[in-house]
Design a protein around this motif. Structure first.
Motif, PDB file in Angstrom:
ATOM      1  N   THR A 185       0.831  -1.197   0.000  1.00  0.00           N
ATOM      2  CA  THR A 185       0.000   0.000   0.000  1.00  0.00           C
ATOM      3  C   THR A 185       0.867   1.248   0.000  1.00  0.00           C
ATOM      4  O   THR A 185       1.996   1.243   0.479  1.00  0.00           O
ATOM      5  CB  THR A 185      -0.911   0.042   1.244  1.00  0.00           C
ATOM      6  OG1 THR A 185      -0.091  -0.022   2.390  1.00  0.00           O
ATOM      7  CG2 THR A 185      -1.888  -1.114   1.231  1.00  0.00           C
ATOM      8  N   GLU A 194      -0.985   7.223  -0.237  1.00  0.00           N
ATOM      9  CA  GLU A 194      -2.123   7.864  -0.912  1.00  0.00           C
ATOM     10  C   GLU A 194      -3.345   6.957  -0.976  1.00  0.00           C
ATOM     11  O   GLU A 194      -4.450   7.412  -1.217  1.00  0.00           O
ATOM     12  CB  GLU A 194      -1.750   8.251  -2.349  1.00  0.00           C
ATOM     13  CG  GLU A 194      -0.706   9.345  -2.476  1.00  0.00           C
ATOM     14  CD  GLU A 194       0.707   8.822  -2.302  1.00  0.00           C
ATOM     15  OE1 GLU A 194       0.938   7.631  -2.574  1.00  0.00           O
ATOM     16  OE2 GLU A 194       1.559   9.600  -1.831  1.00  0.00           O
ATOM     17  N   GLN A 195      -3.133   5.621  -0.749  1.00  0.00           N
ATOM     18  CA  GLN A 195      -4.229   4.678  -1.023  1.00  0.00           C
ATOM     19  C   GLN A 195      -5.476   4.904  -0.159  1.00  0.00           C
ATOM     20  O   GLN A 195      -6.585   4.905  -0.679  1.00  0.00           O
ATOM     21  CB  GLN A 195      -3.742   3.249  -0.870  1.00  0.00           C
ATOM     22  CG  GLN A 195      -4.681   2.277  -1.534  1.00  0.00           C
ATOM     23  CD  GLN A 195      -4.002   0.982  -1.913  1.00  0.00           C
ATOM     24  OE1 GLN A 195      -2.790   0.880  -1.893  1.00  0.00           O
ATOM     25  NE2 GLN A 195      -4.781   0.011  -2.274  1.00  0.00           N
ATOM     26  N   ALA A 201      -6.578   7.592   1.084  1.00  0.00           N
ATOM     27  CA  ALA A 201      -7.251   8.792   0.576  1.00  0.00           C
ATOM     28  C   ALA A 201      -7.993   8.489  -0.717  1.00  0.00           C
ATOM     29  O   ALA A 201      -9.121   8.950  -0.935  1.00  0.00           O
ATOM     30  CB  ALA A 201      -6.218   9.894   0.340  1.00  0.00           C
ATOM     31  N   ASP A 202      -7.361   7.642  -1.572  1.00  0.00           N
ATOM     32  CA  ASP A 202      -8.013   7.258  -2.820  1.00  0.00           C
ATOM     33  C   ASP A 202      -9.289   6.466  -2.543  1.00  0.00           C
ATOM     34  O   ASP A 202     -10.319   6.669  -3.184  1.00  0.00           O
ATOM     35  CB  ASP A 202      -7.066   6.413  -3.681  1.00  0.00           C
ATOM     36  CG  ASP A 202      -5.929   7.256  -4.247  1.00  0.00           C
ATOM     37  OD1 ASP A 202      -6.035   8.496  -4.141  1.00  0.00           O
ATOM     38  OD2 ASP A 202      -4.968   6.667  -4.768  1.00  0.00           O
ATOM     39  N   ASP A 203      -9.196   5.539  -1.577  1.00  0.00           N
ATOM     40  CA  ASP A 203     -10.368   4.732  -1.228  1.00  0.00           C
ATOM     41  C   ASP A 203     -11.498   5.624  -0.725  1.00  0.00           C
ATOM     42  O   ASP A 203     -12.670   5.442  -1.084  1.00  0.00           O
ATOM     43  CB  ASP A 203     -10.007   3.699  -0.156  1.00  0.00           C
ATOM     44  CG  ASP A 203      -9.076   2.623  -0.710  1.00  0.00           C
ATOM     45  OD1 ASP A 203      -8.924   2.565  -1.943  1.00  0.00           O
ATOM     46  OD2 ASP A 203      -8.507   1.860   0.097  1.00  0.00           O
ATOM     47  N   ALA A 231     -11.938   8.720  -1.392  1.00  0.00           N
ATOM     48  CA  ALA A 231     -12.478   9.512  -2.509  1.00  0.00           C
ATOM     49  C   ALA A 231     -13.409   8.665  -3.365  1.00  0.00           C
ATOM     50  O   ALA A 231     -14.464   9.132  -3.816  1.00  0.00           O
ATOM     51  CB  ALA A 231     -11.319  10.042  -3.364  1.00  0.00           C
ATOM     52  N   ALA A 232     -13.029   7.382  -3.555  1.00  0.00           N
ATOM     53  CA  ALA A 232     -13.884   6.502  -4.355  1.00  0.00           C
ATOM     54  C   ALA A 232     -15.223   6.287  -3.666  1.00  0.00           C
ATOM     55  O   ALA A 232     -16.282   6.331  -4.304  1.00  0.00           O
ATOM     56  CB  ALA A 232     -13.182   5.161  -4.583  1.00  0.00           C
TER      57      ALA A 232
END
Lengths: 191, 308
Positions: B2, B5-6, B8-10, B12-13
């Motif tokens: 991981t 940023e992951q 935060a990406d999750d 955001a998704a």
């Protein structure tokens, strides 16, 4: 708060809708799907709609799904008469076909066996007296390669329905004759 | 492995999924498209109900072929019908006439909030009185009626709207419940098409292109007699068979994308009734067309654009 409630209801409904499609009765379904659907969803979904699974009869278009015909006669008569709905056309005819198909299909469904033939037979008492024979025939469809050859109708189901003492309706299903091996008596053998 | 940023990406998704869900189901929508659906549902109710009329007594009368006790033992345990209490021929006809009246009122849009619920409940009751008689058009019409009952279907093109204007009451406005109704119509339009494809792909005749032959040579309910042209041309038989499957795939997918939604929905207004004629289920074809009606943009912007 109302949106959270609506979201939960939507998720539950969409889950039920998915189960309806993957657990339709015409094609069979996994035991897990049918149990989850039957226990958790059917009690509240079925009253609101039919839950046919959107897996309709016509979507199969099988050669074996040919048109059916109902014939009746007072018990003992030689000649069969066309049953009700014979001359129906359009959507009305389709409803009669569904009734006959349900009569046949329910014979192999535990708990439903004999229910519809007995009821239909009893409903014909006014026409034929209180002891009637009824039969369902299939009218086979011609093959595309030889459309002029139309096979003869074949009897799929025959039964006698009569009212017995006490007013009860009795269904006597006529089993089709089967080929059996002849019984050969053997000398000294068990009888 | 991981990366920082992951998470935060999750998040955001997830937020994007939440926003899409919120926009699809809870953006207040105008009810003009639903008014068209209401009118069509009322007329379809009259037509579908009319197919029961001629045999009503022989099926559901006191000495009919389908006595209440038999049907109650045959149908699903949870199913109930208001028609079960109709013990005489007069009562059966009275209940049936009331249902037809409700469909008439629904079509013209009088007392819509009450009438739409009663019409849906009445229709389902009629179906559960004889579930072995019901078919695709009946099943899908029930869905249509419940969607109409959920949304504010009487705000336009109705006697209710006229009365509101005459009395100076509040006019129509975008509502969340209308958006819910339209969303459910869209879901069902796509799901039913997808379910039909799934069912068809299980059968050899839909793969080898002969399904149309078996549908056409079955006489009961047949509207179009295509036996002779199909006998003469196997290509025609194949084209119609595969065309039906192809169309269903187009609907199941195309209703979900803004560039294709309006085109598919407009095509549905013609194609579904044609499919209905071909498969001897004309009313089902029309019901399917009506499910797509709000997305055809006949009265302005399509519903997907309103939601977005």
């Amino acid at each position: 708060m109302p949106r959270a409630v609506a979201t939960v209801l939507l998720v539950v409904y969409l889950t039920g809708l998915t189960l309806t499609v993957i657990g339709n009765t015409s094609s069979g379904s996994a035991l897990l799907v049918s149990v989850v659907k039957g226990r958790l969803f059917s009690p509240w979904m079925t009253p609101a709609w039919l839950d046919l699974g959107f897996d309709y009869f016509f979507t199969y278009a099988q050669p074996t799904d040919a048109a059916l015909r109902l014939e009746v006669r007072p018990h003992g008569d030689a000649a069969w008469q066309s049953g009700p709905g014979t001359g129906a056309t359009g959507p009305r005819a389709v409803r009669w076909q569904r009734l006959l198909r349900a009569m046949l299909a329910s014979e192999s469904e535990p708990g439903r066996e004999g229910l519809l033939p007995a009821a239909v037979g009893a409903g014909l008492f006014d026409w034929c007296g209180e002891d009637v024979d009824l039969q369902v025939l299939v009218v086979p469809q011609p093959d595309r390669q030889a459309p002029e050859v139309v096979p003869d109708p074949a009897v799929l189901y025959t039964a006698r329905v009569r009212r017995v003492s006490g007013g009860e309706v009795q269904l006597i299903k006529t089993e089709a004759r089967r080929e059996v091996a002849p019984v050969v008596p053997t000398a000294g053998g068990a009888q | 492995m991981t990366t920082p940023e992951q998470p935060a990406d999750d998040a955001a998704a997830l937020a994007a999924i939440g926003r899409t869900w919120e926009a699809f189901w809870f953006t207040p929508a105008g009810s003009r498209p639903l008014a068209l659906v209401r009118m069509a549902a009322g007329i379809l109710g009259l037509l579908a109900g009319g197919t029961y009329a001629q045999d009503l007594t022989i099926w559901f009368g006191p000495a009919g072929l389908l006595p209440v006790e038999t049907v109650a033992a045959w149908r699903a345990p949870a199913a109930v019908s208001l028609f079960d209490v109709c013990g005489t021929t007069t009562a059966v006809w009275l209940a049936f006439s009331c249902l037809m009246l409700l469909f008439g009122l629904l079509a013209i849009g009088l007392l819509t909030p009450v009438v739409s619920v009663l019409a849906a409940a009445g229709w389902v009751s009629l179906l559960h009185r004889g579930p072995m008689l019901a078919g695709p058009a009946d099943d899908c019409l029930a869905i249509l009626l419940w969607c109409v009952a959920l949304g504010a279907a009487g705000e336009h093109l109705s006697v209710d709207a006229w009365l509101h204007r005459r009395l100076g009451w509040a006019g129509p406005r975008p509502r969340v419940r209308t958006r819910l109704a339209l969303g459910l119509l869209q879901i069902h339009a796509a799901v039913i098409a997808a379910a039909a494809v799934l069912a068809q792909l299980k059968g050899d005749v839909w793969w080898n292109g002969t399904a149309m032959w078996w549908l056409t040579t079955r006489e009961p309910g047949r509207v179009l007699n295509l036996v002779e042209p199909l006998r003469q041309s196997e290509y025609l038989c194949n084209a119609l068979t595969l065309g039906i499957v192809g169309w269903e795939i187009v609907v199941a997918v195309g209703l979900w994308f803004a560039p294709t939604q309006r085109l598919v929905a407009r095509g549905a207004l013609v194609a579904w009734p044609l499919v209905g004629l071909l498969v001897a289920e004309p009313l089902w074809g029309v019901v399917m067309a009506v499910l797509s009606l709000p997305f055809a943009g006949l009265l302005g912007r399509s519903c997907l654009k309103q939601a977005g």
